[in-house]
Write an enzyme that holds these catalytic residues in place. Structure first.
Site, PDB file in Angstrom:
ATOM      1  NE  ARG A  15      45.503  23.225  35.952  1.00 56.61           N
ATOM      2  CZ  ARG A  15      45.366  24.504  36.264  1.00 56.61           C
ATOM      3  NH1 ARG A  15      45.770  24.937  37.422  1.00 56.61           N
ATOM      4  NH2 ARG A  15      44.812  25.352  35.418  1.00 56.61           N
ATOM      5  CG  HIS A  25      31.357  55.317  51.698  1.00 55.86           C
ATOM      6  ND1 HIS A  25      30.722  54.105  51.642  1.00 55.86           N
ATOM      7  CD2 HIS A  25      32.547  55.095  52.314  1.00 55.86           C
ATOM      8  CE1 HIS A  25      31.476  53.182  52.205  1.00 55.86           C
ATOM      9  NE2 HIS A  25      32.589  53.770  52.633  1.00 55.86           N
ATOM     10  NE  ARG A  37      41.412  67.547  56.526  1.00 57.58           N
ATOM     11  CZ  ARG A  37      40.172  67.718  56.027  1.00 57.58           C
ATOM     12  NH1 ARG A  37      39.504  66.693  55.585  1.00 57.58           N
ATOM     13  NH2 ARG A  37      39.646  68.915  55.982  1.00 57.58           N
ATOM     14  CB  CYS A  86      52.927  27.374  36.814  1.00 52.58           C
ATOM     15  SG  CYS A  86      53.338  25.920  37.783  1.00 52.58           S
ATOM     16  CE1 TYR A 103      56.778  29.868  33.139  1.00 52.25           C
ATOM     17  CE2 TYR A 103      59.052  29.594  32.459  1.00 52.25           C
ATOM     18  CZ  TYR A 103      57.880  29.067  32.959  1.00 52.25           C
ATOM     19  OH  TYR A 103      57.804  27.744  33.277  1.00 52.25           O
ATOM     20  CB  SER A 109      57.330  25.350  36.601  1.00 54.49           C
ATOM     21  OG  SER A 109      56.184  26.153  36.694  1.00 54.49           O
ATOM     22  NE  ARG A 113      41.977  60.970  47.573  1.00 56.07           N
ATOM     23  CZ  ARG A 113      41.242  60.639  48.629  1.00 56.07           C
ATOM     24  NH1 ARG A 113      41.834  60.280  49.748  1.00 56.07           N
ATOM     25  NH2 ARG A 113      39.925  60.678  48.577  1.00 56.07           N
ATOM     26  N   GLY A 135      55.646  25.871  41.795  1.00 64.48           N
ATOM     27  CA  GLY A 135      54.220  25.682  42.067  1.00 64.48           C
ATOM     28  C   GLY A 135      53.949  26.326  43.410  1.00 64.48           C
ATOM     29  CB  THR A 136      53.806  29.866  44.402  1.00 61.73           C
ATOM     30  OG1 THR A 136      52.913  30.268  43.369  1.00 61.73           O
ATOM     31  CG2 THR A 136      55.231  30.188  44.004  1.00 61.73           C
ATOM     32  CG  ASN A 137      48.520  27.507  43.847  1.00 57.88           C
ATOM     33  OD1 ASN A 137      48.882  28.689  43.878  1.00 57.88           O
ATOM     34  ND2 ASN A 137      47.649  27.065  42.969  1.00 57.88           N
ATOM     35  CG  ASP A 138      50.773  21.784  46.044  1.00 59.22           C
ATOM     36  OD1 ASP A 138      49.658  22.282  46.269  1.00 59.22           O
ATOM     37  OD2 ASP A 138      50.918  20.642  45.595  1.00 59.22           O
ATOM     38  CE  LYS A 155      43.847  63.803  54.098  1.00 61.61           C
ATOM     39  NZ  LYS A 155      42.721  64.645  53.623  1.00 61.61           N
ATOM     40  NE  ARG A 178      50.257  19.399  37.477  1.00 60.60           N
ATOM     41  CZ  ARG A 178      49.558  20.051  38.415  1.00 60.60           C
ATOM     42  NH1 ARG A 178      50.185  20.800  39.295  1.00 60.60           N
ATOM     43  NH2 ARG A 178      48.257  19.956  38.455  1.00 60.60           N
TER      44      ARG A 178
END
Lengths: 910, 910
Positions: free
Chosen positions: B581, B456, B94, B851, B871, B783, B338, B785-788, B25, B637
């Site tokens: 998988r 709202h 504000r 991945c 990638y 690759s 805005r 494996g960003t989850n684990d 703002k 995999r």
């Protein structure tokens, strides 16, 4: 691989500093040759050549040529020619790794022998019996080791020959029969391998070198390395050496000896000599040799010469030497010198004696003591009164000290199996072989009927720190009936598989029955049941540890959860408590129901009430620990495990708890369900609990500072430090530290006591190490929890890995060692270094230590020294091990950072 | 903190580039002021001042002085004086954060008012009704926002006054009564706070600034940030601005408008105007305003001026603007500009229109599309035939497009609760408030009876991508009875809590009953049920994505486990499969028993036989996937999950399986016990399985290359790449790669097919990233494996964290966002960067991707772009999101490394 690399060294090239490349045996041979000792000449193939061979399956370029060149130089030097019947050179081909691995890898003797050479040797020696015996042995060893035709096949033929001749001893087989045996052996070889036995000495040589390379990876060598934490990547060197013959008559012989007694440390030549025999006969323990002292009688001049050489080598290496030698027709040849394996008692006695005799300086003597050995000094001994009540069965050689009792088994596999079922077993064998080591590891102790103090059983048992009585000839062992008999006082005593027998490896005694044990001398002194001046060994250990304290740069603290442990740790020389786990304090009979009530509380008020009930217990524990460590820092870790660990899991236990604490079973069941975790290791624990249930940590901090305030008022100097576990996000620490500092301040103000409030964290998840710069801004100290850090860095949990795949990983050499035992330098170690550097950069006053189990493991202690940590913390009995390892690390690789306070453990005994 | 820091900026200082410091703002106001638009003058307090305040609890040094100086300059510029009854300056105070958080934080209007000023204003304006109405509002807002006296307490007094007067509308309350109300309000304040209402304007101002700072951390703002992934660390700026009054008669008013329709994207002013009202009346949706076009009738000149300003601002910002304005006695003031929130349809239409109209270049238009929006385009729509069968109940404002059906609830809490029980609920409210957002999030859609397209409910629903029909005045809602009624064709239709209602947010229609849905237009085109040229929106999306492909440097692949998914992914523009998988392939009805038989095998032969049975199924799947991705890489995999996941766990299931496959239940039970893991996440899975059961991976590799060979023979161009999961130790990869390469070679030789064998690994434990230099020497690709990797880096598992403490962590702002949704840059991100650098150093040809689920999340995609990955790979419907996010990342922060192949997904539709 460097194609121009030097793969082969003559014996007068290289020295003891080149162990890594030349192996222990090779470096020793080089050293002895250069010192002018009579060593049969030869050359060494490097460990790097072995590694290249094992990786590629073929000789690295240039190796073959270098071996031929070395052979030429060897021939020139000794004036004999390989394969020349008129002046034949025979050689031995032996393994020799960086660390000693007795009997684990392969050896071929008498190589270079063939039909023509044999005939030529008969003409030269006029001793056809000797020649064909040598040829027979060669065929058997070569076939077994190099070509995989089992030696038993040959032994059978030999036994048959003896039966034909109606004799029992090898020496009774005459030359003619031996010559026939050679033909039979060659025929057996041809049947098995489909080719004639190789007559070309060079073919024999190259194949033997390959076989020794390959033997690095035979199962028993791999298993030995695993047990002894020797990296699989080292490889073995190969020593090719001119043969000398101890079996050329009674003016010949072979022996092994330690320059000091490896069992007791006494300054005396200790070993055995076998007349008219080749070396393998001694090591294998097939014939029982004479004690070395008796050699003085049979070959006095040679004996005197050997004594001189032994002293010379001990002074040269500044350590006890384990020597092998051969006498060929009255001429002494030194075949090996290496640092001698010894028991703990011997190690500390020898270290102090070497200094007292002016042979070594303290820092040199320190390096002769393997820190692991200290554990042996804590092994229990037989209760003397109980021992007197049990009948002495027999006495053998006191080959490895300590007391052991267990139920008798006769096979290594059986030992492993029955150890699980019976608990304690005693392995009884005529003699042990390399294939038996898993059984020896499973047994309490080892008892053999053949072989002496340097037999396989004795050497391996000492290495394992297990009691062993060897060569107890009174035992008549019957493997088939799974029993042994002893004739005693005219009566035949029968001991069957499963009967209890006790052995005292310190005295060589064997008893019937299960004799109870008492703590060792060192433990008795440390626990106040014996005065230090009553124990010689205690005093020697104490001297060595005092030297260690003068050298080491790394502090040593202990992990202790009770006042008793803290006291013990202090007596073992701990400079504080590096980890006091508070969760165990909730498990007492009076306490656990209160803690369970806390977990089951439905409102914060209920929970706070239950916690208030617990606080006095915690406070009392903390007072005891802080008092025991008066003046020294005590790091107290707040609650770490997930709450479900404190609740019953089975329906029956739930019902019982319900009845006991009057909370409906359904509510307990509900809570158990709610707290269930898929991966408890990665769940709601550590500071995560502290954040969701702030009142738990608040109670603990209140108890810590109430305890400290009470001690302070009694004039003591408590130094509590609060450790918040499992932080991975700086805000976790920030939020908790702010809240808990306020709680501590309130207590101190109320009690009117002034005390610094010191808070820090454990670094046990990778993110904590990676963000150490942020975290260190809010921490007075870091303590690396390398158990959990190893689990999260590798992504496998100890519980799941050790039962399932870790053994296989080590056997398949995917891992060199178990990373839960020896700290993984490459992965976990990098996080430790990185966390330390980043942490100190952000907070130069940060104190950094380690409190995982690695803190008491010598290789890991050396790593912590290199990583510039301030201290290690380990279980109380491992404190002396860590002190020794830390000193050795500083002696080997000095660093700048010294521990803050010199050793000032006022209650320290050791 | 810098004590000399500039905390306060006048409106003509700073510009739109300073959003971070001045808030959205504030930056907009600065920009408009500098562009010469009529903006009531004022000044801004920076977000950094807010952060300092929140950290220390007090104004940073210098802030107070700078505010006083800015106030002086404001007074000078507007010629009014703060607190001067003869010429009073009133201000609004504000919030204004970096990102728009509509209605989440606090605002105080009419500040500077007190008894004296009120009297002065009455003299000046001769309008006591206006003055005391303003004073009344100020007391209420100040008390509520700044002092914590709830506004309802004041509203009650106002209602009572209206009852006394016998009126219903606010405007019917006269000046005298308003003056009385002011006294009653002040008395209420004094009762509640124990002090008189503050008359000193400076006290009011400083307290209000503090209150706005604090409101950054009110629960609804925290919740909003959590949902919208806005970092908690940003803080809010505070805008202090001269008040202008829209409530000074019918030549006054206030309005909000978008420069284009935010629901459809149509090029038309879209908004509302409320005569004789203050701004809060519009945003809060209390009175239903007139459409903006009708303003042309009531205030034609002002309207024309506003249209010009709107166009000017849109051209200036090259994007749709969301404007707030006030008309005071015929004079137009611009209060805010805005970037306007919009629906997905609108976003893509606007982006293409902006380019076609010459307002923006493609790279600028690309930045106007929030990549997340794409997901909305996949939301199902009502089946038109089904829709025709359901009675139309009413029509409201089409506030947020899409179809939603569910059971009616009337309270936000109830929505959350019943969504769990009923599945789909529809939240029906007279109007929504910031406290309702958790209920809106839980509901399928939102239906309100009051408020328009900028109410709202409308704004928040659009932000959430949820269908919303707003201001449906026909609904008579009775919260007490939990029902609403609609009068239709003379009949009263009653809808009770729990009844099904369907809403179409695209048309504004409300139906009785549960109308089934059909796939969206975009999904219909992608799945081939509609031609691209039939769908305008599809074509617009396609254009935007083609621009994205021209810009982006990062490749985008898809995670696909089936031929169907692979085909879909390709149509969505995937440039290959980044993760296929293989474990899901074992779950088919025909397959799972075979796989179970494999697990239960007692010998390797049995196991191999069961695997041979499975191979044809795998092969068939691989053929389908490789064919769908013909010419593009497919990373497959090998088996990852622990084997126990494939076995039944309950006794009943064990019995059933036993009956089905004819293996004794005891054997199954035994196996289940043997495979049980304490921490499955950290257990015997991934390559650890591959090493202990080599035959499983061998079968899979055989199936992969058999499949590839078959396709190759059909003239296709399969590009399989084998991914070995969970490597943490280089030797794991080495051992498996060697073995599996041989298996692949055997297949290719047998089939006579030439194909490169490409093998790589997933980097998903910290140790793999740390030792990437070693691992990369044996890998063609990494690759992440960003989850684990997130689980192991933080040391908490998703399963255990999300149910237990993660929400609390985010609420307590220990974490900014859920690290399983948005990649943790500081910890996990560092490992990704470090692994990439080390890997590429050792192997410059290494291809590196990600991945994990983060691959389709825009902030994480931006990180991957910065980390120089090759990638990202994500679920097929997220491929377009990733393409957009990747393009935006390159536009914002160009990098060198470009993806290898330009977009060549030949089957790509989008």
């Amino acid at each position: 691989m460097t194609t121009g690399e030097k793969w082969v060294y003559m014996f007068d090239e290289g020295n003891k500093e080149m162990r890594d490349l030349l192996g222990g045996k090779g470096a020793g041979l080089a050293e002895m040759t250069r010192a002018g000792l009579p060593v049969p000449y030869g050359f060494k193939v490097t460990t790097r050549a072995c590694i290249e061979y094992l990786e590629t399956g073929t000789f690295p370029p240039g190796l073959r040529e270098q071996i031929l060149e070395a052979l030429r130089r060897l021939e020139e030097r000794v004036g004999k020619r390989f394969g020349d019947p008129t002046n034949p050179l025979l050689v031995s081909v032996r393994s020799g790794a960086r660390a000693s691995m007795p009997g684990m890898m392969d050896t071929v003797l008498n190589l270079g022998m063939n039909d023509e050479v044999a005939e030529g040797m008969v003409r030269l020696t006029n001793n056809p019996r000797f020649v064909y015996d040598a040829y027979r042995r060669f065929i058997m060893m070569f076939s077994d080791v190099v070509m995989g035709v089992h030696r038993e096949r040959f032994e059978e033929l030999f036994q048959e020959k003896k039966r034909e001749l109606g004799v029992t001893q090898d020496v009774e087989v005459d030359a003619k029969s031996l010559k026939e045996l050679v033909e039979e052996f060659k025929a057996l070889y041809q049947r098995e391998k489909g080719e004639p036995f190789p007559q070309e000495p060079l073919v024999q040589l190259f194949r033997a070198v390959e076989a020794v390379f390959r033997s690095w990876n035979n199962p028993r060598a791999v298993e030995y390395r695993r047990q002894n934490k020797i990296p699989h990547s080292w490889g073995t060197a190969v020593n090719v050496q001119m043969m000398v013959f101890g079996n050329m008559g009674n003016d010949s012989g072979t022996g092994v000896a330690f320059t000091r007694n490896p069992a007791t440390g006494a300054k005396e030549l200790y070993g055995e000599f076998l007349q008219n025999a080749q070396g393998e006969d001694v090591v294998a323990g097939i014939r029982t040799p004479m004690p070395i002292a008796r050699m003085r009688e049979v070959l006095p001049e040679v004996y005197e010469q050997f004594v001189r050489f032994a002293e010379q080598l001990e002074r040269h290496y500044k350590d006890v030497q384990d020597l092998e030698f051969t006498v060929e027709r009255g001429r002494l040849y030194m075949l090996q010198t290496r640092s001698g394996k010894r028991t703990a008692v011997a190690a500390f006695r020898i270290a102090t004696d070497l200094v007292d005799e002016g042979i070594a300086e303290p820092h040199e003597a320190l390096l002769t003591v393997d820190p692991h050995l200290f554990e042996q000094l804590l092994h229990p001994q037989f209760d003397l009164q109980e021992k007197a009540k049990h009948p002495l069965l027999a006495t053998g050689v006191n080959a490895s000290p300590g007391a052991a009792a267990g139920r008798v088994v006769f096979e290594a596999d059986d030992a492993v199996k029955m150890a699980q079922e019976w608990g304690r077993v005693l392995l009884v064998r005529r003699q042990t072989e390399p294939d038996d080591i898993h059984g020896m590891a499973a047994a309490q102790g080892i008892l053999t009927s053949i072989g002496g103090a340097t037999s396989h059983a004795a050497v391996v048992a000492r290495g394992m720190g297990k009691p062993c009585v060897a060569g107890c000839g009174a035992l008549q062992i019957d493997y088939e009936k799974q029993q042994f008999t002893v004739e005693k006082d005219g009566k035949l005593i029968l001991v069957r598989r499963g009967d209890y027998v006790s052995i005292d490896g310190t005295t060589g005694e064997v008893f019937l029955g299960d004799i109870p044990t008492v703590p060792s001398e060192v433990m008795q002194v440390v626990t106040g049941r014996m005065r230090p001046e009553e124990s010689e060994i205690f005093q020697r250990v104490s001297r060595v540890l005092q030297w260690a304290d003068e050298y080491r740069a790394l502090g040593v603290r202990a992990n202790a959860d009770t006042p008793r442990d803290a006291m013990l740790a202090r007596r073992f020389g701990a400079e504080g408590v590096g980890l006091c786990r508070t969760e165990h304090m909730f498990f007492g009979e009076e306490r656990i129901p209160k803690f369970q009530r806390m977990i089951l509380a439905e409102t914060r008020e209920e929970r706070e009430a239950a916690l208030a009930d617990l606080q006095p217990f915690q406070q009392q524990d903390f007072e005891g620990i802080l008092e025991a460590m008066d003046g020294l820092p005590v790091i107290i870790r707040l609650l770490d495990p997930p709450l479900h660990e404190f609740l019953p899991q089975t329906e029956e236990d739930i019902q019982n708890l319900s009845a006991k604490i009057g909370i409906p079973a359904e509510r307990i069941r509900e809570k158990v369900r709610a707290l269930h975790e898929v991966n408890p290791m990665l769940g709601h624990r550590g500071c995560r609990l502290g954040i969701t249930y702030p009142e738990i940590y608040r109670m603990q901090v209140r108890a810590i500072y109430e305890a400290a305030a009470a001690l302070k008022k009694r004039g003591l100097n408590p130094v509590p430090e609060v450790m918040i576990p499992l932080v991975g996000i700086v805000q976790e620490l920030e939020v908790l530290k702010e809240d808990l500092t306020q709680v501590a301040q309130e207590v101190l103000q109320r009690e009117g006591v002034d005390l610094p409030i010191i808070m820090g964290t454990m670094i046990e998840v990778p993110r904590a190490a990676l963000t150490a710069d942020e975290i260190a801004q809010h921490a007075a100290f870091f303590s690396f929890g390398t158990n959990d850090l190893t689990q999260t860095t590798f992504g496998f949990s100890r519980d799941d890995a050790e039962g399932k795949f870790l053994d296989e990983y080590i056997t398949k050499r995917i891992l060199e060692t178990n990373p839960f035992e020896v700290l993984d330098r490459r992965g976990v170690g990098e996080l430790v270094k990185l966390g330390t550097q980043r942490g100190r950069q952000a907070n130069p006053n940060l104190e950094v230590g380690i409190c995982g189990e690695h803190g008491g493991e010598p290789l890991s202690v050396a790593f912590c020294h290199e990583a510039d940590l301030d201290y290690v913390s380990c279980s109380p009995p491992r404190v002396p091990i860590a002190r020794l390892a830390a000193a050795q690390a500083q002696i080997r690789q000095p660093r700048q950072r010294r521990r803050k306070s010199p050793h000032e453990a006022k209650g320290g005994l050791l």
